[in-house]
Design a protein around this motif. Structure first.
Motif, PDB file in Angstrom:
ATOM      1  N   GLN A 150     -14.063  46.044  54.691  1.00 20.65           N
ATOM      2  CA  GLN A 150     -13.826  47.035  53.507  1.00 20.65           C
ATOM      3  C   GLN A 150     -13.959  46.474  52.132  1.00 20.65           C
ATOM      4  O   GLN A 150     -13.640  45.175  52.079  1.00 20.65           O
ATOM      5  CB  GLN A 150     -12.548  48.052  53.709  1.00 20.65           C
ATOM      6  N   VAL A 151     -14.564  47.069  51.102  1.00 21.89           N
ATOM      7  CA  VAL A 151     -14.640  46.765  49.710  1.00 21.89           C
ATOM      8  C   VAL A 151     -13.125  46.960  49.219  1.00 21.89           C
ATOM      9  O   VAL A 151     -12.571  47.820  49.603  1.00 21.89           O
ATOM     10  CB  VAL A 151     -15.595  47.382  48.836  1.00 21.89           C
ATOM     11  N   LEU A 152     -12.713  45.878  48.363  1.00 19.91           N
ATOM     12  CA  LEU A 152     -11.444  46.107  47.684  1.00 19.91           C
ATOM     13  C   LEU A 152     -11.512  46.096  46.289  1.00 19.91           C
ATOM     14  O   LEU A 152     -12.214  44.973  45.637  1.00 19.91           O
ATOM     15  CB  LEU A 152     -10.593  44.859  48.228  1.00 19.91           C
ATOM     16  N   GLY A 153     -10.985  46.882  45.621  1.00 14.06           N
ATOM     17  CA  GLY A 153     -10.967  47.003  44.194  1.00 14.06           C
ATOM     18  C   GLY A 153      -9.569  46.959  43.841  1.00 14.06           C
ATOM     19  O   GLY A 153      -8.568  47.364  44.388  1.00 14.06           O
ATOM     20  N   GLY A 154      -9.166  47.273  42.203  1.00 11.46           N
ATOM     21  CA  GLY A 154      -7.839  47.341  41.982  1.00 11.46           C
ATOM     22  C   GLY A 154      -7.584  46.872  40.741  1.00 11.46           C
ATOM     23  O   GLY A 154      -8.637  46.574  39.855  1.00 11.46           O
ATOM     24  N   LEU A 155      -6.313  46.816  40.237  1.00 13.09           N
ATOM     25  CA  LEU A 155      -5.580  46.173  38.909  1.00 13.09           C
ATOM     26  C   LEU A 155      -4.368  45.640  39.350  1.00 13.09           C
ATOM     27  O   LEU A 155      -3.661  45.849  40.193  1.00 13.09           O
ATOM     28  CB  LEU A 155      -5.790  47.467  38.007  1.00 13.09           C
ATOM     29  N   LYS A 156      -4.142  44.823  38.136  1.00 16.15           N
ATOM     30  CA  LYS A 156      -2.601  44.202  38.084  1.00 16.15           C
ATOM     31  C   LYS A 156      -2.277  44.365  36.855  1.00 16.15           C
ATOM     32  O   LYS A 156      -2.716  44.105  36.082  1.00 16.15           O
ATOM     33  CB  LYS A 156      -2.672  42.791  38.948  1.00 16.15           C
ATOM     34  N   LEU A 157      -0.691  44.213  36.722  1.00 18.99           N
ATOM     35  CA  LEU A 157       0.044  44.492  35.563  1.00 18.99           C
ATOM     36  C   LEU A 157       1.315  43.427  35.866  1.00 18.99           C
ATOM     37  O   LEU A 157       1.957  43.453  36.944  1.00 18.99           O
ATOM     38  CB  LEU A 157       0.625  45.610  35.125  1.00 18.99           C
ATOM     39  N   GLY A 158       1.305  42.507  34.985  1.00 18.42           N
ATOM     40  CA  GLY A 158       2.868  41.345  35.355  1.00 18.42           C
ATOM     41  C   GLY A 158       3.054  40.695  33.892  1.00 18.42           C
ATOM     42  O   GLY A 158       2.833  41.151  32.826  1.00 18.42           O
ATOM     43  N   ALA A 159       4.098  39.903  34.381  1.00 23.06           N
ATOM     44  CA  ALA A 159       4.731  38.913  33.254  1.00 23.06           C
ATOM     45  C   ALA A 159       4.973  37.638  33.924  1.00 23.06           C
ATOM     46  O   ALA A 159       5.157  37.575  35.133  1.00 23.06           O
ATOM     47  CB  ALA A 159       6.018  39.538  32.850  1.00 23.06           C
ATOM     48  N   SER A 160       4.926  36.752  32.950  1.00 17.90           N
ATOM     49  CA  SER A 160       5.089  35.352  33.530  1.00 17.90           C
ATOM     50  C   SER A 160       6.274  34.560  32.737  1.00 17.90           C
ATOM     51  O   SER A 160       6.267  34.903  31.364  1.00 17.90           O
ATOM     52  CB  SER A 160       3.998  34.560  33.551  1.00 17.90           C
ATOM     53  N   VAL A 161       7.134  33.658  33.134  1.00 18.30           N
ATOM     54  CA  VAL A 161       8.221  33.112  32.295  1.00 18.30           C
ATOM     55  C   VAL A 161       8.116  31.719  32.735  1.00 18.30           C
ATOM     56  O   VAL A 161       7.987  31.529  33.918  1.00 18.30           O
ATOM     57  CB  VAL A 161       9.588  33.808  32.364  1.00 18.30           C
ATOM     58  N   PRO A 162       8.439  30.762  31.957  1.00 13.54           N
ATOM     59  CA  PRO A 162       8.556  29.377  32.285  1.00 13.54           C
ATOM     60  C   PRO A 162       9.889  28.935  33.040  1.00 13.54           C
ATOM     61  O   PRO A 162      10.902  29.825  32.933  1.00 13.54           O
ATOM     62  CB  PRO A 162       8.215  28.814  30.869  1.00 13.54           C
ATOM     63  N   LEU A 163       9.687  27.962  33.997  1.00 14.34           N
ATOM     64  CA  LEU A 163      10.867  27.450  34.439  1.00 14.34           C
ATOM     65  C   LEU A 163      10.849  26.097  33.938  1.00 14.34           C
ATOM     66  O   LEU A 163      10.362  24.971  34.331  1.00 14.34           O
ATOM     67  CB  LEU A 163      10.450  27.458  36.337  1.00 14.34           C
ATOM     68  N   GLY A 164      11.969  26.008  33.010  1.00 12.00           N
ATOM     69  CA  GLY A 164      12.073  24.572  32.421  1.00 12.00           C
ATOM     70  C   GLY A 164      11.869  24.855  30.826  1.00 12.00           C
ATOM     71  O   GLY A 164      11.373  25.905  30.514  1.00 12.00           O
ATOM     72  N   ALA A 165      12.441  23.804  30.128  1.00 13.38           N
ATOM     73  CA  ALA A 165      12.040  23.855  28.620  1.00 13.38           C
ATOM     74  C   ALA A 165      11.332  22.802  28.258  1.00 13.38           C
ATOM     75  O   ALA A 165      11.198  22.359  26.941  1.00 13.38           O
ATOM     76  CB  ALA A 165      13.578  23.660  28.153  1.00 13.38           C
ATOM     77  N   SER A 166      10.402  22.271  29.166  1.00 18.99           N
ATOM     78  CA  SER A 166       9.526  21.222  28.580  1.00 18.99           C
ATOM     79  C   SER A 166       8.452  21.844  27.719  1.00 18.99           C
ATOM     80  O   SER A 166       7.983  22.911  28.050  1.00 18.99           O
ATOM     81  CB  SER A 166       8.857  20.592  29.636  1.00 18.99           C
ATOM     82  N   GLU A 167       8.174  20.934  26.581  1.00 20.80           N
ATOM     83  CA  GLU A 167       7.095  21.285  25.700  1.00 20.80           C
ATOM     84  C   GLU A 167       5.643  21.704  26.542  1.00 20.80           C
ATOM     85  O   GLU A 167       5.025  22.584  26.347  1.00 20.80           O
ATOM     86  CB  GLU A 167       6.812  20.442  24.804  1.00 20.80           C
ATOM     87  N   GLU A 168       5.340  21.011  27.695  1.00 18.68           N
ATOM     88  CA  GLU A 168       4.152  21.214  28.447  1.00 18.68           C
ATOM     89  C   GLU A 168       4.714  21.703  29.466  1.00 18.68           C
ATOM     90  O   GLU A 168       4.851  21.190  30.527  1.00 18.68           O
ATOM     91  CB  GLU A 168       3.394  19.881  28.603  1.00 18.68           C
ATOM     92  N   ILE A 169       4.595  23.174  29.805  1.00 21.29           N
ATOM     93  CA  ILE A 169       5.292  23.867  30.797  1.00 21.29           C
ATOM     94  C   ILE A 169       4.203  24.095  32.107  1.00 21.29           C
ATOM     95  O   ILE A 169       3.043  24.239  32.174  1.00 21.29           O
ATOM     96  CB  ILE A 169       5.246  25.536  30.173  1.00 21.29           C
ATOM     97  N   ASN A 170       4.802  23.365  32.986  1.00 17.33           N
ATOM     98  CA  ASN A 170       3.923  23.142  34.205  1.00 17.33           C
ATOM     99  C   ASN A 170       4.245  24.541  35.222  1.00 17.33           C
ATOM    100  O   ASN A 170       3.292  25.063  36.009  1.00 17.33           O
ATOM    101  CB  ASN A 170       4.131  22.031  34.974  1.00 17.33           C
ATOM    102  N   TYR A 171       5.457  24.585  35.394  1.00 15.96           N
ATOM    103  CA  TYR A 171       6.000  25.662  36.399  1.00 15.96           C
ATOM    104  C   TYR A 171       6.067  27.063  35.795  1.00 15.96           C
ATOM    105  O   TYR A 171       6.804  27.036  34.677  1.00 15.96           O
ATOM    106  CB  TYR A 171       7.111  25.519  37.056  1.00 15.96           C
ATOM    107  N   LEU A 172       5.517  28.139  36.438  1.00 14.78           N
ATOM    108  CA  LEU A 172       5.887  29.474  35.966  1.00 14.78           C
ATOM    109  C   LEU A 172       6.298  30.430  36.818  1.00 14.78           C
ATOM    110  O   LEU A 172       5.677  30.477  38.146  1.00 14.78           O
ATOM    111  CB  LEU A 172       4.362  30.025  35.285  1.00 14.78           C
TER     112      LEU A 172
END
Length: 213
Positions: A150-172
């Motif tokens: 089948q064909v699949l379509g849609g939309l998404k809504l979200g938020a992201s926050v960092p895990l850690g306080a490093s200036e170069e954030i790697n994990y979200l």
């Protein structure tokens, strides 16, 4: 007898394969890989999000790869490839392969909101036999385990926050609502079925290139 149009499976698979190759071929420092767990319910788009939290668990697992396309410190555009599976006890098991084009807004250097449009491919399986009217006017049983594209379509809504306080954030950490629309479902009788998902996941930039200049 009316002819039921089949979705263009091969073109969608080719598009998804090309998107995956583009992600893998991109600059490694711009690729973010993630894993997401979800609960999935059949309900009306957007307005049915509340049902995700008052029903039994219908679990899903998705793997993602995202690349940054363009933007500034506040506004960013990215492309994401998603490969996943989910199990709905009373409905179906679905294999999802899709891409999305996402807009992300940053409140500061880390916390962000995002919205995106989804387009891709779904292969659904049912754990019961399906009866279909053949050319001779008789019903024949088709094993649901064979699945159907089948064909699949849609939309998404979200938020992201960092895990850690490093200036170069790697994990979200990602929290996200998604609405999927699959078609065709049951011909002209039920052409489209909506599925809402709530996802929680984590992503990381891996194989970062080091600038030696």
């Amino acid at each position: 007898m009316k002819t039921i149009l089949k979705p263009p499976v091969k073109p969608f698979l080719m598009v998804m394969a090309c998107m995956l190759l583009a992600v893998l071929a991109a600059n490694a420092r711009d690729v973010r890989y993630g894993i997401h767990f979800s609960n999935n319910v059949v309900s009306l788009p957007l307005t049915g999000y509340s049902r995700i939290f008052d029903t039994r668990l219908h679990p899903g697992l998705d793997f993602t790869a995202a690349i940054h396309l363009k933007g500034s410190s506040k506004h960013q555009l990215q492309a994401e490839f998603d490969a996943g599976i989910y199990y709905h006890r009373f409905f179906q098991t679905g294999l999802r392969l899709h891409g999305s084009l996402d807009y992300r807004y940053y409140f500061n250097n880390s916390v962000s909101l995002d919205a995106g449009l989804i387009l891709g491919y779904l292969h659904s399986f049912t754990w019961y036999d399906i009866s279909r009217l053949n050319d001779e006017g008789q019903y024949e049983k088709i094993p649901g385990i064979n699945g159907r594209p089948q064909v699949l379509g849609g939309l998404k809504l979200g938020a992201s926050v960092p895990l850690g306080a490093s200036e170069e954030i790697n994990y979200l950490l990602h929290l996200q609502f998604r609405t999927y629309l699959q078609a065709p479902f049951a011909g002209e009788y039920i052409p489209i079925i909506p599925t809402n998902s709530f996802m929680i996941g984590i992503s990381k930039v891996i194989n970062c290139k080091i600038d030696e200049s």
